[in-house]
Scaffold this motif. Structure first.
Motif, PDB file in Angstrom:
ATOM      1  N   HIS A 176      -8.673   6.686  49.162  1.00  0.00           N
ATOM      2  CA  HIS A 176      -7.220   6.752  48.945  1.00  0.00           C
ATOM      3  C   HIS A 176      -6.481   5.526  49.506  1.00  0.00           C
ATOM      4  CE1 HIS A 176      -3.353   8.789  48.404  1.00  0.00           C
ATOM      5  NE2 HIS A 176      -3.030   8.397  49.624  1.00  0.00           N
ATOM      6  N   HIS A 230      -4.073   2.577  47.903  1.00  0.00           N
ATOM      7  CA  HIS A 230      -2.744   2.089  48.320  1.00  0.00           C
ATOM      8  C   HIS A 230      -2.722   0.551  48.365  1.00  0.00           C
ATOM      9  CE1 HIS A 230      -0.226   5.515  49.134  1.00  0.00           C
ATOM     10  NE2 HIS A 230      -1.150   6.111  49.860  1.00  0.00           N
ATOM     11  N   ASP A 270       2.178   8.112  46.889  1.00  0.00           N
ATOM     12  CA  ASP A 270       0.962   8.483  46.168  1.00  0.00           C
ATOM     13  C   ASP A 270       1.130   8.481  44.642  1.00  0.00           C
ATOM     14  OD1 ASP A 270      -0.209   8.694  48.584  1.00  0.00           O
ATOM     15  OD2 ASP A 270      -0.235  10.882  48.659  1.00  0.00           O
TER      16      ASP A 270
HETATM   17 ZN    ZN Z   1      -1.119   8.059  50.237  1.00  0.00          ZN
END
Ligand code: ZN
Ligand code: KG4
Length: 340
Positions: free
Chosen positions: A115, A119, A306
């Motif tokens: 994750h 980013h 996100d």
């Molecule tokens: Zn995140």
């Protein structure tokens, strides 16, 4: 990296159900996000069990819309990518199971993505010419890192938080001053009307050697100030507290990043993660970079928090290198970053 590829990416690590189609890691053909903010707001924060159920309800529709919006058919898709971790295990599992089923049924390669690497990759979307090496300040809700991105998938860690993440500090302080969830954006808004010099909160680690961060002491300083004001029967100026807290966090983040850039002789800097959507931090980092003549990359605000486009971008490196996952791919709530 020249190979053409359209990757369908899925992200479900926390409270956004997201899917996107990204070409060559840089061009976003579609980017769909179904937010759960409304439901979690009722509880003042993300409730993991509710998050998992909401992901289950939303995921098929989100993927379908991402495919339709992209103008592609399943035949055009070259690989399926999914956030493997870190995140909430139940939430991650929804995305991972979905991605595995799609890859199996459609005979497409499967790519597990970290994750936070996603980013960082948001920078490649906002600036398609942006390439490693660069120094990156990662400031999300669960992680805070200062690292050198030496190459795609090659991260040299310089420092990280010893306690709370930057976003966590924003969320906790926002809650303490009665702003509620989601804390970061609400605190930023409140700070606009406040005086950043009204309270002098500590700048933890700023004058220490090294590149680690610590935000729990800063949060405690805010709580102590609130208690003191209440005990004295004085009015709590929410906006002043918000602005002073934001100023302290900004000084630390910008100060440490500039120090690392100078020490390592790096002139290209990027930011990543939800907190890099903060306009005060973006502005301060840009000003500091301008003074030094450094080049700064910051993802578009919509790509800081996100989303699945960033996962599709990060997955492209694995696609080009032929690094694919098998049916045993599992959700990893504490997945570590690939460190040099
Ligand atoms: Zn995140
Ligand atoms: O990266 P992200 O979307 O999710 C994680 O991977 O954790 O980051 C979410 C965090 C939350 O703590 C949220 O309050 C913070 O980013 N955030 C902000 C802003 N927008 C989101 N913090 C400060 N200012 C903002 N404008």
């Amino acid at each position: 990296m020249k190979q053409k590829a359209k990757i369908l990416a899925i992200e479900s690590s926390c409270d956004e159900t997201a899917a996107a189609v990204v070409e060559d890691g840089r061009k976003v053909l579609s980017n769909v996000i179904s937010s759960q903010i409304e439901i979690h707001t009722v509880y003042g924060g993300v409730v993991p069990e509710i998050a998992s159920r909401k992901h289950l309800e939303a995921i098929d529709g989100v993927i379908e819309k991402a495919l339709t919006d992209s103008g592609c058919t399943w035949e055009d898709i070259d690989a399926i990518a999914v956030t493997q971790g870190p995140g909430l295990v139940g939430a991650l599992l929804v995305g991972v199971s979905e991605a595995k089923s799609l890859a199996y049924a459609l005979h497409k390669p499967l790519i597990g993505v970290h994750h936070i690497e996603g980013h960082i990759a948001a920078n490649y979307i906002s600036d398609p010419d942006w390439e490693p090496p660069f120094l990156c300040l990662v400031i999300s809700g669960g992680h805070t890192y200062l690292c050198i991105v030496e190459d795609y998938g090659a991260y040299r860690m310089l420092g990280e938080t010893r306690d709370d993440a930057a976003g966590e500090a924003f969320d906790k302080v926002a809650r303490a001053i009665g702003l509620g969830y989601p804390g970061g954006p609400k605190l930023q808004k409140a700070a606009l009307a406040g005086d950043p010099e009204a309270f002098h909160f500590p700048r933890p680690c700023l004058d220490e050697p090294g590149y680690d961060f610590s935000f729990s002491g800063l949060k405690s300083a805010v709580l102590n100030t609130l208690n003191h004001l209440k005990m004295m029967g004085e009015k709590v100026h929410q906006a002043d507290i918000a602005a002073s807290f934001q100023a302290a966090v900004t000084d630390v983040l910008v100060g440490k990043t500039m120090q690392a850039a100078q020490d390592y002789g790096i002139r290209r800097i990027a930011m990543a993660g939800g907190v890099s959507a903060n306009t005060a931090i973006r502005k301060a980092m840009q000003e500091a970079c301008d003074v030094k003549g450094y080049v700064l990359s910051v993802p578009a605000i919509s790509l800081c928090t996100d989303n699945a486009a960033m996962i599709g971008s990060a997955a492209y490196d694995s696609y080009v290198k032929g690094i694919f996952a098998g049916p045993a791919l599992n959700a990893e709530p504490d997945l570590p970053m690939r460190r040099l």
